[in-house]
Motif scaffolding. Sequence first.
Motif, PDB file in Angstrom:
ATOM      1  N   GLY A 206      28.638  49.397  45.309  1.00  0.00           N
ATOM      2  CA  GLY A 206      27.853  48.833  44.104  1.00  0.00           C
ATOM      3  C   GLY A 206      26.765  49.355  43.606  1.00  0.00           C
ATOM      4  O   GLY A 206      26.029  48.539  43.038  1.00  0.00           O
TER       5      GLY A 206
ATOM      6  N   ALA B 128      28.367  50.441  38.174  1.00  0.00           N
ATOM      7  CA  ALA B 128      29.063  49.570  37.817  1.00  0.00           C
ATOM      8  C   ALA B 128      30.395  49.967  37.347  1.00  0.00           C
ATOM      9  O   ALA B 128      30.921  51.260  37.405  1.00  0.00           O
ATOM     10  CB  ALA B 128      28.707  49.150  36.293  1.00  0.00           C
TER      11      ALA B 128
ATOM     12  N   ARG C  85      39.190  46.738  39.605  1.00  0.00           N
ATOM     13  CA  ARG C  85      38.331  46.064  40.664  1.00  0.00           C
ATOM     14  C   ARG C  85      38.133  46.804  41.875  1.00  0.00           C
ATOM     15  O   ARG C  85      39.183  47.373  42.296  1.00  0.00           O
ATOM     16  CB  ARG C  85      38.670  44.441  40.578  1.00  0.00           C
ATOM     17  CG  ARG C  85      39.834  44.251  41.142  1.00  0.00           C
ATOM     18  CD  ARG C  85      40.251  42.836  41.306  1.00  0.00           C
ATOM     19  NE  ARG C  85      40.061  42.153  42.521  1.00  0.00           N
ATOM     20  CZ  ARG C  85      39.748  40.907  42.425  1.00  0.00           C
ATOM     21  NH1 ARG C  85      39.346  40.328  41.562  1.00  0.00           N
ATOM     22  NH2 ARG C  85      39.465  40.436  43.894  1.00  0.00           N
TER      23      ARG C  85
ATOM     24  N   SER D 114      37.312  45.459  45.680  1.00  0.00           N
ATOM     25  CA  SER D 114      36.878  44.583  46.711  1.00  0.00           C
ATOM     26  C   SER D 114      36.483  45.112  47.992  1.00  0.00           C
ATOM     27  O   SER D 114      37.143  46.187  48.528  1.00  0.00           O
ATOM     28  CB  SER D 114      37.898  43.634  46.898  1.00  0.00           C
ATOM     29  OG  SER D 114      38.700  43.507  45.763  1.00  0.00           O
TER      30      SER D 114
ATOM     31  N   PRO E 132      34.916  40.947  45.327  1.00  0.00           N
ATOM     32  CA  PRO E 132      34.740  42.085  44.346  1.00  0.00           C
ATOM     33  C   PRO E 132      33.156  42.189  44.758  1.00  0.00           C
ATOM     34  O   PRO E 132      32.493  41.423  44.570  1.00  0.00           O
ATOM     35  CB  PRO E 132      34.958  41.399  43.215  1.00  0.00           C
ATOM     36  CG  PRO E 132      35.887  40.058  43.685  1.00  0.00           C
ATOM     37  CD  PRO E 132      35.414  39.471  44.637  1.00  0.00           C
TER      38      PRO E 132
ATOM     39  N   ALA F 124      29.747  43.792  43.399  1.00  0.00           N
ATOM     40  CA  ALA F 124      29.247  43.895  42.016  1.00  0.00           C
ATOM     41  C   ALA F 124      27.859  44.547  42.177  1.00  0.00           C
ATOM     42  O   ALA F 124      27.229  44.892  41.233  1.00  0.00           O
ATOM     43  CB  ALA F 124      29.071  42.402  41.547  1.00  0.00           C
ATOM     44  N   CYS F 125      27.300  44.481  43.477  1.00  0.00           N
ATOM     45  CA  CYS F 125      25.941  45.145  43.824  1.00  0.00           C
ATOM     46  C   CYS F 125      25.878  45.450  45.146  1.00  0.00           C
ATOM     47  O   CYS F 125      26.819  45.318  45.928  1.00  0.00           O
ATOM     48  CB  CYS F 125      24.953  43.743  43.536  1.00  0.00           C
ATOM     49  SG  CYS F 125      25.250  42.642  44.576  1.00  0.00           S
TER      50      CYS F 125
END
Lengths: 255, 272
Positions: free
Chosen positions: B65, B68, B73, B75, B80, B82-83
Amino acid sequence: MPDATGRERLLTVALPTGTAVAFLAVWQAVATLWAIPAVILPAPSDIVRQLVGSWGELLYQASFTGAEALAACVLSGIVGILVAAMLASSTPLREMLYPNLVAFQLIPKIALAPLFVIWLGIDAPSRLAFSTFISFFPVAIGTLTGLQSTNPNAIRLCQSLTASPSQIFRHVQVPYALPFFFSGMKVAATLSVIGIVVGEFISSKHGLGSYILLAGSRAETARIFAALVVLCVIGLALYGAIAWLELRVRRAWRG
Amino acid sequence: MLSLSEPALPGECIRAEKAWKIYDTAKGPVEAVAGVSFSVRRGEFVAILGPSGCGKSTLLMMCGGLEAITAGRISVDGAPIACPRTSIGVMFQESTLLPWKSVLDNVMFPIELLHRPRREHMARARELLSLVGLSGFESHKPHQLSGGMRQRAAICRALVYDPDILLMDEPFSALDAITRDEMNDALLDIWTRYTKTALFVTHSIREAVYLADRVLVMNRRPATIVADIAIPIPRPRDPSVGETKLFNELCSTLRGMIEHSHRAARDVTPYA
């Protein structure tokens, strides 16, 4: 830093002290043996006599200069931090202002002293503003450099630990910037004394600057030198205070 | 024993599906990661092996994370990414110890940031340090340690808050060969003890084979995974494993693959 042995440590103190003493001795010898008039170059012994003789007066004048230099030094610390924080926080602002700020430094700022008299009059606020104006720059540039010199990996590490920007600022950027801030402050300490003395040359009725000016007009050279010695002490005291503060703050902040 | 979490249950832990990373540069878009798919099971040690500049570090940072994802994707634990998450610990190429903090305080740094209870983690930090042979160095400053010792402290720091997943970005590549071997053993030791899911990026074939259950071979152009090789060397492994026929066969297989993909890349792009 490598551990200095006792002998090395003694040398680091003895060498500069010995050099200074030798210099004074040569000065004393030259002044007395060649009978140089005291108005041209008073011997160190004359200066000491003057120092002792006008001790009360010198102390009284030094209280103005010292207090104002201290205030200007503190002010330049505050202004320097604010400017650095402003420039560090916004890239467009930094790109707009930083080159101009550096270019502005090329003006010999001492030459602007009369402007401050026009704008702010002849009292302490005028001198403080002028002295701060002269001394904040190294603090601002130092602190900005420090804030930007933070190891990018350390910031990444913090991000991986889900740290907030304010945590990163407090735990990483500030400690990285502290040495830079303080080396800027040490330069500012010297400059703030210069600023106040120049201000006193121009506009003041008291302080060591005006005292020197008065002594100069009467050709009392030993008096000038005595005031210089006191100015040295003020500069040293400011510098020492900052070094002490640095030690305390770094210990507190860096744990 | 340390009161770290139980060894994780089997199941899928990291899953990348056609993950892309495209940088916009002055010379046009650059594909740092080009449609990579793979998965890592819970408790598995997976190495990503590839030549320098193939985008393997970028891929690792995407899993954590920290970068970007342009398309596709990734996971982690079914969600998923994202950060950054606290269930993931990251080790960098540099030890990145804070120079003004003692070794112990550096190891405790995540606890400080995450506001976890200090006292119980202090005991954990000390035990981890003793596990990697840094007992007695708790109050040393990083500059007083060797490169290997600094990375040992960094391992402790990555483990002190007990993440489920360890992402390691060439953590030992700056060390000399002997220290590096020692570090590999120290890492295996810790990993077998706590069975964290581990994703380890390296450009050293022998390191990948020695450490991992599976090696993903990454190509430079296109920056994607070209092979997924199981390493059936039984654990626990010790340096004598490096002398075995199986180990050396696996190494030469992998070397062949990397050379092959290199040649292919050279044929496509004349200036590579």
